[in-house]
Design a protein around this motif. Structure first.
Motif, PDB file in Angstrom:
ATOM      1  N   GLN A 250       0.987  -1.334  -0.117  1.00  0.00           N
ATOM      2  CA  GLN A 250      -0.069   0.111   0.138  1.00  0.00           C
ATOM      3  C   GLN A 250       0.712   1.317  -0.198  1.00  0.00           C
ATOM      4  OE1 GLN A 250      -3.013   0.027   2.899  1.00  0.00           O
ATOM      5  NE2 GLN A 250      -4.131   1.831   2.287  1.00  0.00           N
ATOM      6  N   ALA A 251       0.605   1.920  -1.038  1.00  0.00           N
ATOM      7  CA  ALA A 251       1.191   3.400  -0.920  1.00  0.00           C
ATOM      8  C   ALA A 251       1.437   4.296  -0.041  1.00  0.00           C
ATOM      9  CB  ALA A 251       1.162   4.101  -2.431  1.00  0.00           C
ATOM     10  N   SER A 252       2.248   4.801   0.564  1.00  0.00           N
ATOM     11  CA  SER A 252       2.040   6.054   1.595  1.00  0.00           C
ATOM     12  C   SER A 252       3.369   6.770   1.410  1.00  0.00           C
ATOM     13  CB  SER A 252       2.162   5.317   2.883  1.00  0.00           C
ATOM     14  OG  SER A 252       2.308   6.312   3.985  1.00  0.00           O
ATOM     15  N   LEU A 253       3.321   7.836   1.777  1.00  0.00           N
ATOM     16  CA  LEU A 253       4.524   8.918   1.805  1.00  0.00           C
ATOM     17  C   LEU A 253       5.615   8.268   2.528  1.00  0.00           C
ATOM     18  CD1 LEU A 253       2.759  12.226   1.735  1.00  0.00           C
ATOM     19  CD2 LEU A 253       3.264  10.960  -0.171  1.00  0.00           C
ATOM     20  N   GLY A 254       5.451   7.792   3.677  1.00  0.00           N
ATOM     21  CA  GLY A 254       6.536   7.292   4.275  1.00  0.00           C
ATOM     22  C   GLY A 254       7.169   6.056   3.562  1.00  0.00           C
ATOM     23  N   THR A 255       6.330   5.190   3.432  1.00  0.00           N
ATOM     24  CA  THR A 255       6.732   3.921   2.651  1.00  0.00           C
ATOM     25  C   THR A 255       7.578   4.160   1.372  1.00  0.00           C
ATOM     26  OG1 THR A 255       4.584   3.509   1.458  1.00  0.00           O
ATOM     27  CG2 THR A 255       4.952   2.632   3.490  1.00  0.00           C
ATOM     28  N   LEU A 256       6.967   5.300   0.556  1.00  0.00           N
ATOM     29  CA  LEU A 256       7.799   5.808  -0.733  1.00  0.00           C
ATOM     30  C   LEU A 256       9.196   6.107  -0.395  1.00  0.00           C
ATOM     31  CD1 LEU A 256       4.833   7.655  -2.512  1.00  0.00           C
ATOM     32  CD2 LEU A 256       5.766   5.508  -3.093  1.00  0.00           C
ATOM     33  N   VAL A 257       9.213   6.824   0.746  1.00  0.00           N
ATOM     34  CA  VAL A 257      10.742   7.538   1.073  1.00  0.00           C
ATOM     35  C   VAL A 257      11.431   6.416   1.581  1.00  0.00           C
ATOM     36  CG1 VAL A 257      11.758   8.925   2.832  1.00  0.00           C
ATOM     37  CG2 VAL A 257       9.635   9.901   1.628  1.00  0.00           C
ATOM     38  N   GLN A 258      11.018   5.254   2.350  1.00  0.00           N
ATOM     39  CA  GLN A 258      11.758   4.153   2.735  1.00  0.00           C
ATOM     40  C   GLN A 258      12.031   3.468   1.443  1.00  0.00           C
ATOM     41  OE1 GLN A 258      11.339   0.909   2.934  1.00  0.00           O
ATOM     42  NE2 GLN A 258      12.678   0.308   4.372  1.00  0.00           N
ATOM     43  N   ASP A 259      11.200   3.237   0.451  1.00  0.00           N
ATOM     44  CA  ASP A 259      11.778   2.432  -0.675  1.00  0.00           C
ATOM     45  C   ASP A 259      12.795   3.083  -1.550  1.00  0.00           C
ATOM     46  OD1 ASP A 259       9.980   0.577   0.057  1.00  0.00           O
ATOM     47  OD2 ASP A 259       8.166   1.328  -1.262  1.00  0.00           O
ATOM     48  N   ALA A 260      12.706   4.404  -1.374  1.00  0.00           N
ATOM     49  CA  ALA A 260      13.736   5.143  -2.202  1.00  0.00           C
ATOM     50  C   ALA A 260      15.048   5.454  -1.482  1.00  0.00           C
ATOM     51  CB  ALA A 260      13.222   6.497  -2.669  1.00  0.00           C
ATOM     52  N   ARG A 261      15.318   4.920  -0.483  1.00  0.00           N
ATOM     53  CA  ARG A 261      16.840   4.861   0.180  1.00  0.00           C
ATOM     54  C   ARG A 261      17.911   4.535  -0.576  1.00  0.00           C
ATOM     55  NH1 ARG A 261      16.481   2.287   5.749  1.00  0.00           N
ATOM     56  NH2 ARG A 261      15.481   0.566   4.749  1.00  0.00           N
ATOM     57  N   GLY A 262      17.798   3.244  -1.342  1.00  0.00           N
ATOM     58  CA  GLY A 262      18.806   2.904  -2.053  1.00  0.00           C
ATOM     59  C   GLY A 262      19.063   3.647  -3.468  1.00  0.00           C
ATOM     60  N   SER A 263      17.718   4.246  -3.900  1.00  0.00           N
ATOM     61  CA  SER A 263      17.822   5.135  -5.035  1.00  0.00           C
ATOM     62  C   SER A 263      18.714   6.406  -4.827  1.00  0.00           C
ATOM     63  CB  SER A 263      16.454   5.277  -5.719  1.00  0.00           C
ATOM     64  OG  SER A 263      15.767   4.122  -5.830  1.00  0.00           O
ATOM     65  N   LEU A 264      18.392   6.795  -3.739  1.00  0.00           N
ATOM     66  CA  LEU A 264      19.132   7.969  -3.208  1.00  0.00           C
ATOM     67  C   LEU A 264      20.615   7.905  -3.063  1.00  0.00           C
ATOM     68  CD1 LEU A 264      18.546  11.044  -2.364  1.00  0.00           C
ATOM     69  CD2 LEU A 264      18.331  10.350  -0.052  1.00  0.00           C
ATOM     70  N   LEU A 265      20.854   6.946  -2.668  1.00  0.00           N
ATOM     71  CA  LEU A 265      22.444   6.720  -2.438  1.00  0.00           C
ATOM     72  C   LEU A 265      23.033   6.398  -3.794  1.00  0.00           C
ATOM     73  CD1 LEU A 265      22.375   4.236   0.639  1.00  0.00           C
ATOM     74  CD2 LEU A 265      23.029   6.615   0.647  1.00  0.00           C
ATOM     75  N   ALA A 266      22.330   5.930  -4.779  1.00  0.00           N
ATOM     76  CA  ALA A 266      22.765   5.741  -6.039  1.00  0.00           C
ATOM     77  C   ALA A 266      22.618   6.849  -6.856  1.00  0.00           C
ATOM     78  CB  ALA A 266      21.861   4.842  -6.808  1.00  0.00           C
ATOM     79  N   GLY A 267      22.176   8.098  -6.460  1.00  0.00           N
ATOM     80  CA  GLY A 267      22.387   9.367  -7.219  1.00  0.00           C
ATOM     81  C   GLY A 267      20.932   9.835  -7.656  1.00  0.00           C
ATOM     82  N   ASP A 268      20.002   8.760  -7.719  1.00  0.00           N
ATOM     83  CA  ASP A 268      18.693   9.281  -8.102  1.00  0.00           C
ATOM     84  C   ASP A 268      17.669   9.885  -7.209  1.00  0.00           C
ATOM     85  OD1 ASP A 268      19.401   7.764 -10.576  1.00  0.00           O
ATOM     86  OD2 ASP A 268      18.821   5.870  -9.469  1.00  0.00           O
ATOM     87  N   TRP A 269      17.376  11.170  -7.239  1.00  0.00           N
ATOM     88  CA  TRP A 269      16.891  12.086  -6.379  1.00  0.00           C
ATOM     89  C   TRP A 269      15.478  11.964  -6.337  1.00  0.00           C
ATOM     90  CZ3 TRP A 269      14.092  15.700  -8.788  1.00  0.00           C
ATOM     91  CH2 TRP A 269      14.808  15.934 -10.305  1.00  0.00           C
ATOM     92  N   TRP A 270      14.809  11.986  -7.469  1.00  0.00           N
ATOM     93  CA  TRP A 270      13.436  12.111  -7.577  1.00  0.00           C
ATOM     94  C   TRP A 270      12.475  11.170  -6.921  1.00  0.00           C
ATOM     95  CZ3 TRP A 270      16.791  10.811 -11.474  1.00  0.00           C
ATOM     96  CH2 TRP A 270      16.718   9.669 -11.887  1.00  0.00           C
ATOM     97  N   PRO A 271      12.824   9.931  -6.566  1.00  0.00           N
ATOM     98  CA  PRO A 271      12.114   9.031  -5.811  1.00  0.00           C
ATOM     99  C   PRO A 271      11.888   9.290  -4.278  1.00  0.00           C
ATOM    100  CG  PRO A 271      13.501   7.729  -7.020  1.00  0.00           C
ATOM    101  CD  PRO A 271      14.014   9.148  -7.056  1.00  0.00           C
TER     102      PRO A 271
END
Length: 307
Positions: A250-271
Motif C-alpha cells: 500500500q502506497a504511503s508517503l512514508g513507505t515511498l521515502v523508505q523504498d527510495a533510500r537505495g535510489s538516493l544513495l545511487a544518485g537518483d533524487w526524484w523518488p
C-alpha cells in the motif's frame, strides 16, 4: 511639543525625523495585514490544489499504481512521467498521489478523533475541578511522559497491518495536548461574568458546561485540530518509514521515502524528493491557515502584530 499627525493628544518629540517615523508607523499595519491575507490565500490555494490532485489524478490517469515495468525503472521526470519512476518502473506521480491520499485520510480522521477525545477530557477536568481535575491531569502528565512514537508503535503492534490501526494509534497518542488546551480555556471561562450569572441563577454544572463552557472552547479546539493534522501525517509517515502499520504493497508517503533510500544513495533524487515535498507542502499550508485562525482568536495579539 507637537502632536503626531493623525494621532491627536499623543505628544511627539520635536525632531525632524518624527513625521517620517509617524508615516512608517501608520504604513506598517496595512502592509502586515496584506501579507497575512496573501499567506492565507496561498495556503488555501495549495490545499485546494492538493485536494484536487487526490480526487482527480487517479481516475484521470487510467494507470495502475502497482503496475511494474522494469524496462522503465528509475526514469527521471519527463512529460510522460512528471515525477519520474521508481526502481520497479512504477509511475511516481500516481503513487505519490495515492500516498498523499492515505496520509491525508490518517491525518484528518486521527486529528478529528484526538480533538473530540481531548476536548471531552479537558472540558470534564476543567468543569468538575477538585480531585477529578487533579486525577485526570496527572494521568495526562503520565501519558505525556511516554514518547509518542514509542507509544504509537506499541498500539500498532496490537493489530494487523492496515490504515485504521494507524489512525487509532495516532489518535490515542495525540489528544493530550488538546486536553491541556481545552482545560486551560475552561478554567479561564469559569471566571467570566455570564458563567457566574448562570450559576447564580441555579443552572446545574452540566447545563453550564454544555451551554457556556463547551461552545466557548470549540474555536481553540478547532485550531488544535488544524495544527494536529500535519503532526498526524508526519507520525503516520514515520510509522510507515519504519515498516509498521501499513502493508508494504500500500502506497504511503512514508513507505515511498523508505523504498527510495537505495535510489538516493545511487544518485537518483526524484523518488525521495517528491514524496517529501508532498509532506512539506500541506504542513506549510495548514500552518499558514492556523496562523490566520490564531490571530482571529486573539485580537490583542493581532493588533500588536499589525502595529
Amino acid at each position: 511639543m507637537a502632536d503626531l499627525p493623525g494621532a491627536p493628544g499623543i505628544p511627539a518629540v520635536a525632531t525632524a525625523d518624527a513625521p517620517a517615523a509617524a508615516v512608517r508607523w501608520r504604513r506598517h499595519g496595512p502592509d502586515r495585514r496584506s501579507t497575512h491575507a496573501l499567506r492565507l490565500r496561498a495556503s488555501a490555494a495549495v490545499l485546494a490544489l492538493l485536494a484536487l490532485a487526490v480526487l482527480l489524478v487517479p481516475p484521470l490517469a487510467h494507470l495502475d499504481q502497482q503496475a511494474v515495468d522494469l524496462s522503465a525503472k528509475l526514469l527521471p521526470p519527463s512529460w510522460h512521467h512528471p515525477f519520474g519512476t521508481d526502481d520497479l518502473g512504477r509511475d511516481l506521480l500516481l503513487r505519490c498521489v495515492y500516498g498523499l491520499r492515505v496520509s491525508l485520510l490518517v491525518g484528518l480522521v486521527a486529528a478529528l478523533a484526538a480533538t473530540v477525545l481531548g476536548t471531552a477530557v479537558g472540558a470534564a477536568a476543567g468543569a468538575l475541578g477538585g480531585w477529578t481535575d487533579r486525577l485526570v491531569m496527572r494521568g495526562v502528565d503520565a501519558l505525556s511522559s511516554v514518547p509518542h512514537l514509542l507509544l504509537g508503535i506499541f498500539v500498532v503492534a496490537l493489530f494487523r497491518p492496515g490504515v485504521w490501526p494507524v489512525v487509532v494509534s495516532v489518535a490515542l497518542t495525540h489528544w493530550l495536548s488538546t486536553a491541556r488546551i481545552v482545560r486551560a480555556e475552561v478554567l479561564s471561562l469559569r471566571g467570566r461574568p455570564y458563567v457566574d450569572a448562570a450559576v447564580s441563577g441555579g443552572a446545574s454544572r452540566w447545563r453550564v458546561a454544555v451551554r457556556h463552557l463547551v461552545p466557548g472552547v470549540l474555536p481553540r479546539a478547532g485550531l488544535a485540530a488544524v495544527l494536529m493534522i500535519p503532526h498526524a501525517m508526519w507520525h503516520e509517515s514515520a510509522l510507515s518509514f519504519l515498516g509498521l502499520g501499513l502493508p508494504a504493497r500500500q502506497a504511503s508517503l512514508g513507505t515511498l521515502v523508505q523504498d527510495a533510500r537505495g535510489s538516493l544513495l545511487a544518485g537518483d533524487w526524484w523518488p525521495t524528493l517528491f514524496p517529501g515535498l508532498l509532506l512539506v507542502l500541506p504542513t506549510l499550508a495548514l500552518a499558514g491557515i492556523a496562523g490566520a485562525w490564531r490571530e482571529r482568536l486573539d485580537p490583542r495579539r493581532r493588533s500588536e502584530l499589525t502595529l
